[in-house]
Design a protein around this motif. Sequence first.
Motif, PDB file in Angstrom:
ATOM      1  N   VAL A   1       1.264  -0.883   0.398  1.00 40.72           N
ATOM      2  CA  VAL A   1       0.016  -0.222  -0.053  1.00 40.72           C
ATOM      3  C   VAL A   1       0.805   1.618   0.217  1.00 40.72           C
ATOM      4  N   ARG A   2       1.901   1.099   1.203  1.00 39.61           N
ATOM      5  CA  ARG A   2       3.155   1.961   0.934  1.00 39.61           C
ATOM      6  C   ARG A   2       3.263   2.931  -0.698  1.00 39.61           C
ATOM      7  N   GLU A   3       3.738   1.474  -1.537  1.00 35.27           N
ATOM      8  CA  GLU A   3       4.334   1.502  -2.853  1.00 35.27           C
ATOM      9  C   GLU A   3       3.659   2.007  -3.630  1.00 35.27           C
ATOM     10  N   HIS A   4       2.235   1.772  -3.569  1.00 29.80           N
ATOM     11  CA  HIS A   4       1.091   2.252  -3.879  1.00 29.80           C
ATOM     12  C   HIS A   4       1.095   3.974  -4.574  1.00 29.80           C
ATOM     13  N   LEU A   5       1.226   3.975  -2.989  1.00 32.36           N
ATOM     14  CA  LEU A   5       0.473   5.263  -2.866  1.00 32.36           C
ATOM     15  C   LEU A   5       2.078   6.331  -2.898  1.00 32.36           C
ATOM     16  N   ASP A   6       3.065   5.764  -2.741  1.00 37.90           N
ATOM     17  CA  ASP A   6       4.593   6.528  -3.359  1.00 37.90           C
ATOM     18  C   ASP A   6       4.373   6.422  -5.222  1.00 37.90           C
ATOM     19  N   ASP A   7       4.146   5.335  -5.539  1.00 38.07           N
ATOM     20  CA  ASP A   7       3.471   5.757  -6.999  1.00 38.07           C
ATOM     21  C   ASP A   7       2.463   6.354  -7.727  1.00 38.07           C
ATOM     22  N   ALA A   8       2.220   7.221  -7.032  1.00 39.18           N
ATOM     23  CA  ALA A   8       0.494   7.669  -7.231  1.00 39.18           C
ATOM     24  C   ALA A   8       0.674   9.210  -6.880  1.00 39.18           C
ATOM     25  N   GLY A   9       1.691   9.189  -6.105  1.00 42.51           N
ATOM     26  CA  GLY A   9       2.861  11.066  -6.110  1.00 42.51           C
ATOM     27  C   GLY A   9       1.419  11.879  -4.836  1.00 42.51           C
ATOM     28  N   LEU A  10       0.612  11.369  -3.905  1.00 43.12           N
ATOM     29  CA  LEU A  10      -0.422  11.458  -3.010  1.00 43.12           C
ATOM     30  C   LEU A  10       0.454  11.663  -2.332  1.00 43.12           C
ATOM     31  N   VAL A  11       0.428  12.879  -1.303  1.00 39.78           N
ATOM     32  CA  VAL A  11       1.524  13.286  -0.061  1.00 39.78           C
ATOM     33  C   VAL A  11      -0.013  13.167   0.603  1.00 39.78           C
ATOM     34  N   VAL A  12       0.621  11.828   1.853  1.00 34.36           N
ATOM     35  CA  VAL A  12      -0.273  11.340   2.907  1.00 34.36           C
ATOM     36  C   VAL A  12       0.510  11.748   4.224  1.00 34.36           C
ATOM     37  N   ASP A  13       0.027  11.608   5.437  1.00 38.98           N
ATOM     38  CA  ASP A  13       1.281  11.578   6.539  1.00 38.98           C
ATOM     39  C   ASP A  13       0.085  10.244   6.556  1.00 38.98           C
TER      40      ASP A  13
END
Length: 408
Positions: free
Chosen positions: A39-51
């Motif tokens: 999930v973390r890798e997918h979020l990084d790939d999406a360029g989504l800024v998350v906490d």
Amino acid sequence: MTHAPAAAGDARDHALPPARDGAIRLLLVEDDDGDALLVREHLDDAGLVVDLTWVRSLDEALERLDVDCVLLDLGLPDAMGIGALERLLDAGAPAVVVLTGLADADAGIQAVAAGAQDYLVKGEVDGGLLGRSVRYAVQRRRLEATDRELYRSLVRAEETTRLERALLPTPAVRDGGLEVLVGYRAGREGLLGGDFYDVVERADGTVLALVGDVCGHGPDEAALGATLRTAWRTLVLAGVPVQDILGLLERVLAFERARPEVFTTATMLVVAPDRTSADLYQAGHPAPILLGPPSTLLPTQRRGRALGIPVSGGWEPERLELGSSWRVLLYTDGLLEATVRGGPERLGKAGLLAVVDDALAAELARAGGGLDDEGPGGVVARVLHAVRELHGGDLVDDAAAVLLGWGA
């Protein structure tokens, strides 16, 4: 930024870290380390800024719902299936995206029907799909919250309008020769309080006027004031003898008040059909003003107790011989309690009398100059405005006023 899950028995603070500017606060509820990493890798790939905060169980998640979105696995150690989603939503979760290994279309439909914003299957998700799903879920949730708040605002506005109609009625007077002016100013919060008024003419020509004030502030007091005002008009129109009205109104108060210590002050003026005299009933309320100039307070020798106070004594009328020309102002204590120019000094009775005489002088000057009438409210509106100006803004308490006049 990923936070490891708390181990069993870990006593660390469960408060979520503050979000970075523009970051989506995301809570991942997932008991599998590999899936959490993916999930973390997918979020990084999406360029989504998350906490991102990661927990392994539903119980942990329920303690950390101050986020923008929750990614929820439906197969957790302490919860399975749609029941896990329902528990999360019942606890006040924000936008929820179900992220599960169950490739079941029916389960997806059930999840969305139960309140999830989206349903994603782990093996079919990439960074773009996950990023879009999170962004859309957060945005939809915010729009839903905005719609709910708008709906609440509309409901509050409708409730206020209903209270206004109940608290601030149109005087029911047929005699065109009798001057009847009314006015009301809400307190500092801009909401209606427990002040109320009414004026009704009976079939025999007698005119009754009432000004009252429920102690306290808030919706309960406003609702009680509306109830008492409506009950008073009903008693008047039903032809109940004047001397019985306040006692019956007190019985209504006793049944309708939220707490036994709530009381109401009131002044009732009963003007005779020939308009030359009146009976004044006072129930713990400030004395009305006989307009001048100079204006003076009406007598208070027969002033009775407030309605709802558990002491002996009733309400006896004070007979007023008014003559052929007169004006009487009834009001609530919001005018007396106004402060002067931001200081500790209260306007009080002397100050209010001075304000009334200034308003009368202004009225006379307008008439002498051939100017048109001041419009709805006349002297009453001028008095309310002047008190507000002296106070330096909206009054702390509500203020209601009624003026009756004849031959002036």
